[in-house]
Structure formats: C-alpha cells, structure tokens
Design a protein around this motif. Structure first.
Motif, PDB file in Angstrom:
ATOM      1  N   PRO A  32      15.839  12.376 -18.643  1.00  0.00           N
ATOM      2  CA  PRO A  32      16.867  12.614 -17.494  1.00  0.00           C
ATOM      3  C   PRO A  32      16.283  13.816 -16.971  1.00  0.00           C
ATOM      4  O   PRO A  32      16.757  13.912 -15.655  1.00  0.00           O
ATOM      5  N   ALA A  33      15.915  14.710 -17.621  1.00  0.00           N
ATOM      6  CA  ALA A  33      15.336  15.929 -16.830  1.00  0.00           C
ATOM      7  C   ALA A  33      13.897  15.812 -15.854  1.00  0.00           C
ATOM      8  O   ALA A  33      13.927  16.101 -14.829  1.00  0.00           O
ATOM      9  N   VAL A  34      13.412  14.892 -16.393  1.00  0.00           N
ATOM     10  CA  VAL A  34      12.202  14.354 -15.776  1.00  0.00           C
ATOM     11  C   VAL A  34      12.426  13.558 -14.615  1.00  0.00           C
ATOM     12  O   VAL A  34      11.924  13.631 -13.223  1.00  0.00           O
ATOM     13  N   ARG A  35      13.381  12.803 -14.592  1.00  0.00           N
ATOM     14  CA  ARG A  35      13.939  11.858 -13.606  1.00  0.00           C
ATOM     15  C   ARG A  35      14.575  12.779 -12.504  1.00  0.00           C
ATOM     16  O   ARG A  35      14.160  12.545 -11.345  1.00  0.00           O
ATOM     17  N   ARG A  36      15.005  13.948 -12.863  1.00  0.00           N
ATOM     18  CA  ARG A  36      15.762  14.691 -11.973  1.00  0.00           C
ATOM     19  C   ARG A  36      14.720  15.584 -11.220  1.00  0.00           C
ATOM     20  O   ARG A  36      14.756  15.619  -9.931  1.00  0.00           O
ATOM     21  N   PRO A  80       9.247   7.947 -12.882  1.00  0.00           N
ATOM     22  CA  PRO A  80       9.737   9.152 -14.070  1.00  0.00           C
ATOM     23  C   PRO A  80       9.304   8.815 -15.601  1.00  0.00           C
ATOM     24  O   PRO A  80       9.107   9.596 -16.568  1.00  0.00           O
ATOM     25  N   LYS A  81       9.612   7.355 -15.908  1.00  0.00           N
ATOM     26  CA  LYS A  81       9.357   6.924 -17.241  1.00  0.00           C
ATOM     27  C   LYS A  81       8.037   6.994 -17.792  1.00  0.00           C
ATOM     28  O   LYS A  81       7.769   7.503 -18.688  1.00  0.00           O
ATOM     29  N   LEU A  82       7.117   6.620 -16.882  1.00  0.00           N
ATOM     30  CA  LEU A  82       5.935   6.864 -17.162  1.00  0.00           C
ATOM     31  C   LEU A  82       5.146   8.218 -17.366  1.00  0.00           C
ATOM     32  O   LEU A  82       4.507   8.732 -18.202  1.00  0.00           O
ATOM     33  N   LEU A  83       5.960   9.099 -16.381  1.00  0.00           N
ATOM     34  CA  LEU A  83       5.691  10.647 -16.388  1.00  0.00           C
ATOM     35  C   LEU A  83       5.971  11.328 -17.697  1.00  0.00           C
ATOM     36  O   LEU A  83       5.360  11.987 -18.224  1.00  0.00           O
ATOM     37  N   GLN A  84       7.416  10.898 -18.037  1.00  0.00           N
ATOM     38  CA  GLN A  84       7.834  11.226 -19.525  1.00  0.00           C
ATOM     39  C   GLN A  84       6.980  11.034 -20.649  1.00  0.00           C
ATOM     40  O   GLN A  84       6.858  11.635 -21.236  1.00  0.00           O
ATOM     41  N   ALA A  85       6.512   9.871 -20.587  1.00  0.00           N
ATOM     42  CA  ALA A  85       5.525   9.179 -21.645  1.00  0.00           C
ATOM     43  C   ALA A  85       4.389  10.024 -21.728  1.00  0.00           C
ATOM     44  O   ALA A  85       3.923  10.276 -22.884  1.00  0.00           O
ATOM     45  N   ILE A  86       3.852  10.442 -20.460  1.00  0.00           N
ATOM     46  CA  ILE A  86       2.388  11.174 -20.583  1.00  0.00           C
ATOM     47  C   ILE A  86       2.632  12.648 -20.772  1.00  0.00           C
ATOM     48  O   ILE A  86       1.918  13.344 -21.774  1.00  0.00           O
ATOM     49  N   ARG A  87       3.698  13.315 -20.595  1.00  0.00           N
ATOM     50  CA  ARG A  87       4.080  14.586 -20.641  1.00  0.00           C
ATOM     51  C   ARG A  87       4.541  14.728 -22.389  1.00  0.00           C
ATOM     52  O   ARG A  87       4.008  15.669 -23.117  1.00  0.00           O
ATOM     53  N   SER A  88       5.016  13.599 -23.059  1.00  0.00           N
ATOM     54  CA  SER A  88       5.435  13.473 -24.110  1.00  0.00           C
ATOM     55  C   SER A  88       4.205  13.530 -25.330  1.00  0.00           C
ATOM     56  O   SER A  88       4.043  14.054 -26.221  1.00  0.00           O
ATOM     57  N   ARG A 107       1.280  14.432 -24.382  1.00  0.00           N
ATOM     58  CA  ARG A 107       0.557  15.777 -24.208  1.00  0.00           C
ATOM     59  C   ARG A 107       1.156  16.642 -25.190  1.00  0.00           C
ATOM     60  O   ARG A 107       0.401  17.406 -25.670  1.00  0.00           O
ATOM     61  N   ALA A 108       2.577  16.748 -25.230  1.00  0.00           N
ATOM     62  CA  ALA A 108       3.172  17.676 -26.122  1.00  0.00           C
ATOM     63  C   ALA A 108       2.810  17.608 -27.233  1.00  0.00           C
ATOM     64  O   ALA A 108       2.622  18.560 -28.241  1.00  0.00           O
ATOM     65  N   ASP A 109       2.590  16.279 -27.880  1.00  0.00           N
ATOM     66  CA  ASP A 109       2.337  15.884 -29.345  1.00  0.00           C
ATOM     67  C   ASP A 109       0.970  16.480 -29.377  1.00  0.00           C
ATOM     68  O   ASP A 109       0.613  17.049 -30.522  1.00  0.00           O
ATOM     69  N   GLU A 110       0.002  16.154 -28.767  1.00  0.00           N
ATOM     70  CA  GLU A 110      -1.423  16.648 -28.691  1.00  0.00           C
ATOM     71  C   GLU A 110      -1.571  18.061 -28.845  1.00  0.00           C
ATOM     72  O   GLU A 110      -2.314  18.535 -29.699  1.00  0.00           O
ATOM     73  N   MET A 111      -0.744  18.744 -27.936  1.00  0.00           N
ATOM     74  CA  MET A 111      -0.885  20.203 -28.138  1.00  0.00           C
ATOM     75  C   MET A 111       0.050  21.020 -29.071  1.00  0.00           C
ATOM     76  O   MET A 111      -0.135  22.290 -29.575  1.00  0.00           O
ATOM     77  N   GLY A 112       0.765  20.100 -30.047  1.00  0.00           N
ATOM     78  CA  GLY A 112       1.819  20.599 -31.080  1.00  0.00           C
ATOM     79  C   GLY A 112       2.796  21.277 -30.388  1.00  0.00           C
ATOM     80  O   GLY A 112       3.082  22.226 -31.047  1.00  0.00           O
ATOM     81  N   MET A 113       3.346  20.974 -29.042  1.00  0.00           N
ATOM     82  CA  MET A 113       4.341  21.731 -28.555  1.00  0.00           C
ATOM     83  C   MET A 113       5.724  21.262 -28.832  1.00  0.00           C
ATOM     84  O   MET A 113       5.657  19.921 -29.331  1.00  0.00           O
ATOM     85  N   GLU A 114       6.609  22.166 -28.739  1.00  0.00           N
ATOM     86  CA  GLU A 114       7.922  21.515 -28.842  1.00  0.00           C
ATOM     87  C   GLU A 114       8.528  20.710 -27.763  1.00  0.00           C
ATOM     88  O   GLU A 114       7.858  20.935 -26.732  1.00  0.00           O
ATOM     89  N   HIS A 115       9.424  19.658 -28.063  1.00  0.00           N
ATOM     90  CA  HIS A 115       9.836  18.858 -27.057  1.00  0.00           C
ATOM     91  C   HIS A 115      11.042  19.639 -26.195  1.00  0.00           C
ATOM     92  O   HIS A 115      11.838  20.036 -26.890  1.00  0.00           O
ATOM     93  N   THR A 116      10.989  19.624 -24.947  1.00  0.00           N
ATOM     94  CA  THR A 116      11.679  20.305 -23.947  1.00  0.00           C
ATOM     95  C   THR A 116      12.392  19.484 -22.984  1.00  0.00           C
ATOM     96  O   THR A 116      11.717  18.085 -23.032  1.00  0.00           O
ATOM     97  N   ASP A 117      13.053  20.111 -21.580  1.00  0.00           N
ATOM     98  CA  ASP A 117      13.190  19.322 -20.667  1.00  0.00           C
ATOM     99  C   ASP A 117      11.976  18.979 -19.866  1.00  0.00           C
ATOM    100  O   ASP A 117      11.960  18.064 -19.299  1.00  0.00           O
ATOM    101  N   TYR A 118      10.761  19.499 -20.262  1.00  0.00           N
ATOM    102  CA  TYR A 118       9.445  19.099 -19.741  1.00  0.00           C
ATOM    103  C   TYR A 118       9.178  17.575 -19.939  1.00  0.00           C
ATOM    104  O   TYR A 118       8.677  17.131 -19.146  1.00  0.00           O
TER     105      TYR A 118
END
Length: 278
Positions: free
Chosen positions: A234-238, A209-217, A219-230
């Motif tokens: 904690p949401a990623v771990r769940r 989960p921690k690795l996945l969260q970093a990858i998604r974060s 990605r969100a920065d690259e796309m200029g997206m707002e950070h969410t539960d994605y």
C-alpha cells in the motif's frame, strides 16, 4: 546424465575473437546482438583492440589458436585481411571480415576506392573519448550525486528507488550521452536543483507498484534489512501514484519500465528528448 550435459554444453560453446584496428566497440555490440539470436550456443567474445602493427596482429592470432574459435576482424589493411585468411584456413578456423562487405558496398555507391588508412579509424573512433567522459560524468552524478553540476547533463533521469535509474544511466553513458539520475522519496522529496534544469533534459521512470514492491522486498531480504513502508505494497502504491502526479504537474515525460529492457528504456528516452542517435 551430468556428463552428457557437460559434453553438449562444450559442443555448443565457441570463442569469437574480435580483431579490430581501433576499439572495435561498434563491431562488438553488433556481434553481441547477433550472438544473442542463438540461445542454444554459448559465444564468448574476446576483444583484441588497437591491432595496428604486425606484432599485435600476430599476438591476436596466436590467442585465437584453439578449439571452437571464430575470428572476426575489422581492419583497414587488405594485407592484414589476407594474412588472417592465410592463417585461419589451414587451421579450419572460420573467419569473417566485418568491414570488407560494407566498404565494398560504399565503394560501389560512390565510385571511389577506399584508402585503407588506419589513422582514419581513429578519427572515427574519437567518439570513444566522448563515451569515456560520459561514463565518468554518470558515476559522478549517480543517485543524486553532483547536484551542483546537474546542468551539465544532457539527460536527467528522475524516479523513486529501484526503477532501474542507475543501469539506464550507465547504458546511456556508454552510448556517449552525459546522463545523471536523481532519486526521490516521500522523505526527501524533489531536490530544488531539478527546478533549475531545462524540462527538455528530464525524463521520469516509473513502474507497476506490485512489481516494485517485490523488487524492494527481495532487496531488503538480500541486505538483511527490516521490512518497512519501503516495501509495503500500500505504501509503495501510494508513493508511485504521488510521484507520477508530480511528474505530470511538472510536465516531464514518463517511461514505464515494467517488462522493459534497459536498451528499450534508453531508446524511449532518446526518442522522447529528441536527441541525436549515437
């Protein structure tokens, strides 16, 4: 200093010209593996496929006439092999016959001389068409596309977002396996079409989960997206825990891709599903 580094890089840069009677795909793959064992040398591979005439051979050799060139050939004709050697030697260009040693070895084992028939290369290379078909299938069944024809897949990869489903799918397709991938999320759940597929075709991918969260974060920065539960840890771990629980409930084999290469993940999938090697 910069000039010295550039000179050193140029000194360790080579161009390997692969001259093949068919597509040369297998030899290209083997050459790539070999080149990867020399991290201090840059080896660019230039393919010259379908060299089945004098004109094509001449054109390939002309392209290889340059500094720091290497010629690797996979041709059935003894005359073509000799022509390459006669061309390379006076130019001090190293050449290697990728098929000769193996053909000689098999010839000794079976007690027969090879026929050096170019048409037989194309018969062996019919698998190339199978790989093209598999690639087209993968593109039509990426990230949940083509669900109505999911049954036609040999491999169905399931997983949450950003666990390398698409790259693994394309790699398996390049090997000739008809592969589809289906993304799941807390919002969409599991498509009902998955319940209609044989369990012997399905593999789930997961990761830490921690690795996945970093990858998604990232990605969100690259796309200029707002950070969410994605990309909230904690949401990623769940999300990962709930997905893995459902995989187990459905009896799907699970491959953890954390720290793994695409090739290794694909090899695990092939082994888990007991598929023939291609």
């Amino acid at each position: 200093m910069a000039r010295k580094k550039a000179a050193a890089a140029a000194k360790n840069s080579y161009t390997a010209h692969l001259i093949a009677g068919a597509t040369g795909d297998l030899v290209h793959r083997m050459l790539g593996i070999a080149a990867g064992q020399f991290p201090n040398a840059t080896i660019k591979i230039v393919d010259h496929p379908l060299v089945d005439s004098e004109a094509r051979l001449q054109a390939a050799l002309a392209a290889a006439d340059g500094p720091r060139s290497i010629v690797i050939h996979a041709l059935p004709s003894d005359e073509s092999k000799r022509r390459i050697k006669r061309w390379c030697v006076p130019r001090s260009i190293p050449e290697f016959d990728a098929t000769g040693p193996l053909i000689d070895f098999i010839s000794t084992c079976v007690g027969q001389l090879p026929e050096n028939d170019l048409s037989r290369l194309h018969q062996v290379d019919m698998a190339y068409g199978q790989r093209i078909e598999a690639m087209e299938f993968a593109l039509q069944h990426d990230d949940g596309l083509g669900l109505p024809t999911l049954r036609a897949a040999e491999i169905v990869i399931v997983g949450v977002s950003r666990v390398s489903k698409s790259p693994t799918t394309l790699y398996l397709a390049s090997r000739g396996y008809k592969t589809a991938n289906v993304s799941i999320s807390p919002q969409t759940g599991f498509p009902p079409e998955l319940a209609k597929i044989s369990q012997k075709k399905i593999v789930a991918l997961t990761t830490q989960p921690k690795l996945l969260q970093a990858i998604r974060s990232d990605r969100a920065d690259e796309m200029g997206m707002e950070h969410t539960d994605y990309d909230d840890l904690p949401a990623v771990r769940r999300e990962v825990m709930e997905a893995e629980a459902e995989y187990r409930r459905r009896g799907w084999p699970v491959v953890n891709v954390a720290g793994s290469t695409i090739e290794k993940t694909a090899a695990q999938i092939i082994e888990l599903l007991k598929l023939p090697t291609r």
